[in-house]
Design a protein around this motif. Structure first.
Motif, PDB file in Angstrom:
ATOM      1  N   ILE A   1       0.868  -1.178   0.000  1.00  0.00           N
ATOM      2  CA  ILE A   1       0.000   0.000   0.000  1.00  0.00           C
ATOM      3  C   ILE A   1       0.904   1.228   0.000  1.00  0.00           C
ATOM      4  N   TYR A   2       0.583   2.211  -0.838  1.00  0.00           N
ATOM      5  CA  TYR A   2       1.389   3.430  -0.851  1.00  0.00           C
ATOM      6  C   TYR A   2       0.498   4.645  -0.620  1.00  0.00           C
ATOM      7  N   GLY A   3       1.134   5.703  -0.083  1.00  0.00           N
ATOM      8  CA  GLY A   3       0.406   6.940   0.181  1.00  0.00           C
ATOM      9  C   GLY A   3      -0.156   7.035   1.579  1.00  0.00           C
ATOM     10  N   THR A   4       0.324   6.206   2.500  1.00  0.00           N
ATOM     11  CA  THR A   4      -0.110   6.290   3.898  1.00  0.00           C
ATOM     12  C   THR A   4       0.272   7.650   4.479  1.00  0.00           C
ATOM     13  N   PRO A   5      -0.594   8.276   5.282  1.00  0.00           N
ATOM     14  CA  PRO A   5      -0.223   9.545   5.914  1.00  0.00           C
ATOM     15  C   PRO A   5       1.128   9.443   6.624  1.00  0.00           C
ATOM     16  N   GLY A   6       2.015  10.395   6.324  1.00  0.00           N
ATOM     17  CA  GLY A   6       3.335  10.410   6.936  1.00  0.00           C
ATOM     18  C   GLY A   6       4.374   9.599   6.192  1.00  0.00           C
ATOM     19  N   GLU A   7       3.967   8.864   5.135  1.00  0.00           N
ATOM     20  CA  GLU A   7       4.924   8.082   4.349  1.00  0.00           C
ATOM     21  C   GLU A   7       5.581   8.986   3.311  1.00  0.00           C
ATOM     22  N   SER A   8       6.899   9.005   3.292  1.00  0.00           N
ATOM     23  CA  SER A   8       7.648   9.808   2.333  1.00  0.00           C
ATOM     24  C   SER A   8       8.027   8.961   1.124  1.00  0.00           C
ATOM     25  N   LEU A   9       8.503   9.639   0.096  1.00  0.00           N
ATOM     26  CA  LEU A   9       8.972   8.915  -1.081  1.00  0.00           C
ATOM     27  C   LEU A   9      10.160   8.026  -0.709  1.00  0.00           C
ATOM     28  N   ALA A  10      10.996   8.503   0.213  1.00  0.00           N
ATOM     29  CA  ALA A  10      12.118   7.682   0.677  1.00  0.00           C
ATOM     30  C   ALA A  10      11.631   6.434   1.410  1.00  0.00           C
ATOM     31  N   ASP A  11      10.563   6.590   2.220  1.00  0.00           N
ATOM     32  CA  ASP A  11       9.971   5.421   2.891  1.00  0.00           C
ATOM     33  C   ASP A  11       9.493   4.404   1.854  1.00  0.00           C
ATOM     34  N   TRP A  12       8.821   4.899   0.832  1.00  0.00           N
ATOM     35  CA  TRP A  12       8.278   4.019  -0.208  1.00  0.00           C
ATOM     36  C   TRP A  12       9.416   3.316  -0.946  1.00  0.00           C
ATOM     37  N   ARG A  13      10.503   4.040  -1.186  1.00  0.00           N
ATOM     38  CA  ARG A  13      11.656   3.418  -1.840  1.00  0.00           C
ATOM     39  C   ARG A  13      12.221   2.290  -0.968  1.00  0.00           C
ATOM     40  N   THR A  14      12.227   2.501   0.331  1.00  0.00           N
ATOM     41  CA  THR A  14      12.694   1.453   1.247  1.00  0.00           C
ATOM     42  C   THR A  14      11.832   0.203   1.126  1.00  0.00           C
TER      43      THR A  14
END
Length: 409
Positions: free
Chosen positions: A194-207
């Motif tokens: 799941i992507y776009g969670t509140p507080g999730e950054s693009l760097a978090d998503w890359r991780t």
């Protein structure tokens, strides 16, 4: 499957289908979906028909396999009594909820009931969803021995603070372990994100992408977070505790995922799904998107046979009461008019990499194709070959593309 059921006609207690459901049936594949509605905790974003232990009103998890067997027996009688041809199940999918909260032998028992009532086609695809903390190596081996071929793990994120916002309880460091166990058992592995969670950054998503791709999955699903009314997450956003998802950031996350998946050899075949090869696509979900037949077993489960769609009562206790009384568990039913089926076909097939034949569009829709090409939303080479296939920007705006392709009522 959303928790709110549609409003439609009452379903007959005998469940029998109209004669129209037989039209073309020998040419359609048949699948079975089993909805196991149990969760250890309710995730704050989830709007599915699920129940924790304290919400079951006397119904017990250990009785569920027997309830499912009863509905499968009912399904066999209904399909035969309605004049449908005998067809083995080409796909079986256990969803939820968390199916693997039940013992693996209960899932094997339910698959055995599908096999006994309908048979399994040669090479049948049999999938269960699982949380990384709800299954072990022995359970995965038992499922594989029983005939399961795939497991879909709900990873969602590899970043602890994102998982906390989603109310997910598993340890992300366990994911490589359960994936290894699944592979040792001979199961194909799909991972859900799941992507776009509140507080999730693009760097978090890359991780998260890095963590998932390191496991070399056969299949990945990646869904933009949708905040459903009535959920705990919606209340937290409304109170200002967490921010709303950012549409532009979600678009950047999708672009990054599609790029990274492609580099890793995973190709998109539906807007939110990527597979290592055609053989690794989810054939069960493709049956939904292409209008095949399936019977949905369990509380709140939806079914579709030959343009007739119905859905079961939601609560496990009400579901059990109907089965014990020998009545259909369906709460409502609708027979789709040809124009509705045409609209749904455009809506769903446009999302697929194989696209939608231009010839299936009404004249008003065909006239829109050139403009969609000019806007960069539809692939020009595919359109000249007679199919509407979305570009990556088109996938991000799939709903808007569909609105342009459908005639205005």
């Amino acid at each position: 499957m959303p928790s709110a059921l549609p409003i439609a006609d009452p379903a007959p207690e005998d469940g029998l289908l109209p004669a129209s459901a037989r039209d073309g049936a020998p040419d359609r594949r048949f699948g079975v979906y089993l909805h196991v509605p149990f969760c250890r905790v309710r995730c704050g974003y989830c709007d599915f028909n699920t129940y924790t232990a304290g919400e079951l009103r006397g119904e017990r998890r250990e009785d569920f396999a027997g309830r499912a067997e009863a509905e499968l027996a009912f399904a066999q009688r209904v399909l035969a009594g309605s004049g449908l041809p005998e067809r083995p199940a080409s796909t079986v999918f256990f969803g939820g909820g968390t199916p693997t909260l039940l013992p693996a032998h209960d899932l094997a028992r339910m698959l055995g009931a599908v096999r006994d009532r309908f048979g399994l086609a040669d090479g049948a695809e049999v999938t269960t969803e699982a949380n990384p903390d709800s299954i072990d190596a022995a359970g995965l081996r038992l499922l594989a021995d029983a005939g399961f071929t795939r497991v879909s793990f709900g990873v969602q994120s590899a970043v602890p603070h994102v998982l906390r916002t989603l109310d997910r309880t598993h340890d992300p460091e366990r994911v490589p372990q359960v994936v290894g166990w699944a592979r040792e058992a001979g199961l194909q592995v799909s991972l859900d994100l799941i992507y776009g969670t509140p507080g999730e950054s693009l760097a978090d998503w890359r991780t998260s992408l890095d963590a998932v791709l390191a496991l070399e999955p056969d299949h990945v699903s990646a869904y933009a977070l949708i905040v459903e009314d009535g959920t705990a997450l919606a209340r937290r956003i409304r109170s200002g505790e967490v921010p709303e998802p950012d549409d532009d950031l979600q678009a950047d996350m999708y672009d990054l995922a599609d790029e990274r998946f492609g580099e890793a050899g995973l190709r998109w075949y539906e807007v939110s799904n990527w597979a290592r090869s055609d053989a690794h696509r989810s054939r069960h979900n493709l049956a939904y998107w292409t209008g095949e037949d399936w019977w949905g077993v369990g509380p709140g489960a939806h079914s579709h046979v030959g343009g007739v769609r119905w859905w079961n009562v939601k609560h496990p206790a009400a579901y059990a009461q109907r089965l014990v009384a020998g009545r259909s568990p369906a709460a409502g039913r609708e027979t789709l008019a040809p124009d509705v089926r045409d609209v749904e076909r455009v809506l769903l097939e446009t999302r697929l990499v194989d696209g939608l034949p231009v010839s299936r569009l009404a004249p008003e829709g065909r006239r829109q194709v050139a403009g969609l090409i000019a806007d960069g939303l539809v692939d020009p080479a595919a359109a000249f070959a007679g199919r509407v296939v979305l570009t990556r920007p088109g996938r991000l705006l799939a709903d808007a593309v569909v609105r342009r392709l459908l005639p205005v009522a």
